[in-house]
Design an enzyme around this catalytic site. Structure first.
Site, PDB file in Angstrom:
ATOM      1  N   SER A 209     -34.659  -1.140 -36.496  1.00  0.00           N
ATOM      2  CA  SER A 209     -33.240  -1.445 -36.288  1.00  0.00           C
ATOM      3  C   SER A 209     -32.887  -2.925 -36.320  1.00  0.00           C
ATOM      4  CB  SER A 209     -32.770  -0.837 -34.960  1.00  0.00           C
ATOM      5  OG  SER A 209     -32.592   0.559 -35.102  1.00  0.00           O
TER       6      SER A 209
ATOM      7  N   LYS B 216     -30.208  -4.091 -38.750  1.00  0.00           N
ATOM      8  CA  LYS B 216     -28.776  -4.135 -38.423  1.00  0.00           C
ATOM      9  C   LYS B 216     -28.238  -5.569 -38.401  1.00  0.00           C
ATOM     10  CE  LYS B 216     -28.522   0.165 -35.695  1.00  0.00           C
ATOM     11  NZ  LYS B 216     -29.890   0.665 -35.838  1.00  0.00           N
TER      12      LYS B 216
ATOM     13  N   SER C  96     -27.973  -0.149 -30.508  1.00  0.00           N
ATOM     14  CA  SER C  96     -28.674   0.197 -31.748  1.00  0.00           C
ATOM     15  C   SER C  96     -28.149   1.507 -32.314  1.00  0.00           C
ATOM     16  CB  SER C  96     -30.184   0.270 -31.512  1.00  0.00           C
ATOM     17  OG  SER C  96     -30.883   0.025 -32.709  1.00  0.00           O
TER      18      SER C  96
END
Length: 477
Positions: free
Chosen positions: A123, A126, A309
């Site tokens: 993640s 991102k 997240s």
């Protein structure tokens, strides 16, 4: 197999006080305006009789803390940083470890190991999506969901506009997306126009029908029998509560039929739960608008996506980038748009692979150098727009995916980083990642990006925490 995020957590008050002080010292405290509906300081008033009043209210003096710029503090030396990190880097729990540490002010590399090799980012990907969002559109941009008249009496068309935070919650029920618009509001507007609804159609043409990325699993939607957790759904521009079956549970399973679920929620809100729902329609360009609601600004949505997240929200924001840059709203189109945004920032995207915008796909590949360079641009202020991503970064031991329930930054080796380290986490199978920044004891901002491949259990995460905490304790000038 864990698919890339930790649970949403409450903030421990004592530690929160410490982290606000730390963030002020770092120069990056940011509170959203209360009228944006996001978490932040609020004020309330109470009344009391004159008999209750003992002393006049006292206004405390303002805290005598001056924010530090990224250029404050003494300049760290690479050899001293390396010496400081030698101990925590010897931990075998780091497994196949790569990473980089930079001086945020100058971009000088202070430590590195295989920093240019693309790896599975989880993640932390991102952050690249975040950079593209903040440099592709105004932070005040909002996403609109509408209801328009259909082609025959009694028909209404629910038209998705990319807002996956639209909530079907009942009054008094919580939602993962604080401050989100509601289906109840849409229904109230329709009722006010005295429209008798006999059928609800859905329009999802705002995005392409490319709704599942390579590498996503069915279990990512519904969860397994052993762990009923959902991390993603079919990406459609019309859904409620990120398609969660429980709007207040970050890890709730998803329905897997976002548009249909949203239409049924509207039917219930209108008091006609049994009316037919038809998916796959398209509203007429000149259809009468019966109701509309808007999301919070994308700056708030981005903070929510980073803090917890949130894969679905990150994917939705990625499609918004594609639309703003004239790319198709497919996974390939999102990748092209994000790469274009990063290259506009003069960043090196060689080796970058984005199968999705959230980091959930094991096919994603990103180097530690690229993630650190994005973070350095934000922390240093060299690209002012990127400062918006800092607001959503979890704080070590305090919030989001680094919050108290995560168990992070609690050991003797890492607790010095609690309240000081701010970083995006990443977790996918046997890969752990951590990218963020921390002020050292000399007052210098240090940016880092770490990645461990082949880890086993939480010890890999805790080992990375210790490396970040060592940077906090660095008097390395």
């Amino acid at each position: 197999m864990r698919r890339g995020r930790s649970s949403r957590t409450a903030v421990v008050v004592v530690v929160a006080v410490l982290v606000v002080a730390a963030a002020v010292m770092a120069g990056f405290v940011w509170w959203p305006r209360s009228d944006q509906g996001s978490a932040g300081p609020t004020t309330s008033t109470t009344t009391s009789s004159s008999a209750d009043v003992v002393d006049p209210p006292v206004q405390p003096a303002a805290a005598a803390v001056k924010p530090l710029s990224a250029t404050a503090g003494r300049v760290p030396q690479p050899d001293k940083v390396a010496a400081r990190l030698a101990g925590p880097l010897s931990n075998r729990a780091l497994a196949q470890f790569s990473g980089i540490v930079e001086d945020a002010a100058t971009g000088t590399v202070l430590w590195k190991r295989d920093q240019g090799t693309p790896v599975i980012p989880g993640s932390t990907l991102k952050l690249l999506t975040a950079a593209a969002v903040l440099t592709s559109m105004s932070p005040d941009t909002r996403l609109t969901t509408t209801v328009v008249s259909g082609s025959r009496p009694g028909d209404v068309v629910l038209v998705g506009g990319g807002d996956v935070t639209l909530s079907a919650r009942q009054e008094g029920v919580g939602t993962v997306y604080d401050g989100a618009p509601t289906v109840a509001d849409l229904a109230a507007q329709i009722k006010a126009k005295k429209v008798k609804v006999t059928r609800i159609l859905t329009d999802t043409t705002y995005w392409s029908d490319d709704d599942l990325a390579d590498g996503w699993l069915t279990d990512d939607i519904t969860g397994t029998a052993a762990a009923r957790q959902g991390y993603i759904t079919r990406m459609q521009p019309l859904m409620v509560d990120g398609d969660r079956t429980d709007p207040a549970d970050e890890d709730s399973p998803r329905t897997g039929a976002p548009a249909k679920t949203a239409a049924k929620a509207l039917a219930r809100a209108l008091g006609v739960p049994d009316v037919p729902v038809v998916t796959g329609s398209q509203a007429a360009p000149d259809a009468t608008v019966l109701a509309k609601v808007q999301s919070q600004p994308v700056s708030i949505l981005l903070s929510q996506a980073l803090l917890n997240s949130d894969n679905v929200l990150a994917e939705a924001l990625g499609r918004t980038v594609a639309l703003k840059r004239g790319a198709p709203t497919t996974f390939e189109g999102v990748e092209a748009a994000v790469v274009q945004a990063l290259e506009d920032l003069k960043l090196d995207t060689v080796g970058l692979v984005m199968e999705d915008a959230s980091g959930l796909s094991p096919g994603d590949q990103v180097s530690a150098s690229l993630e650190a360079d994005v973070m350095a641009l934000a922390v240093s202020g060299r690209v002012p727009a990127l400062g918006g991503m800092l607001a959503g970064l979890p704080v070590a031991g305090v919030s989001g995916t680094l919050g108290p329930d995560s168990g992070r930054f609690r050991s003797a080796a890492s607790k010095a980083g609690a309240g000081w380290v701010r970083a995006k986490t990443g977790s996918l199978g046997v890969t752990y990642a951590l990218t963020g920044y921390v002020p050292d004891v000399d007052g210098r901002m240090l940016v880092f990006s770490f990645n461990s491949l082949g880890v086993g259990g939480d010890q890999g995460r805790f080992a990375q925490d210790a490396v970040a905490a060592a940077l906090r304790g660095c008097g390395c000038s």
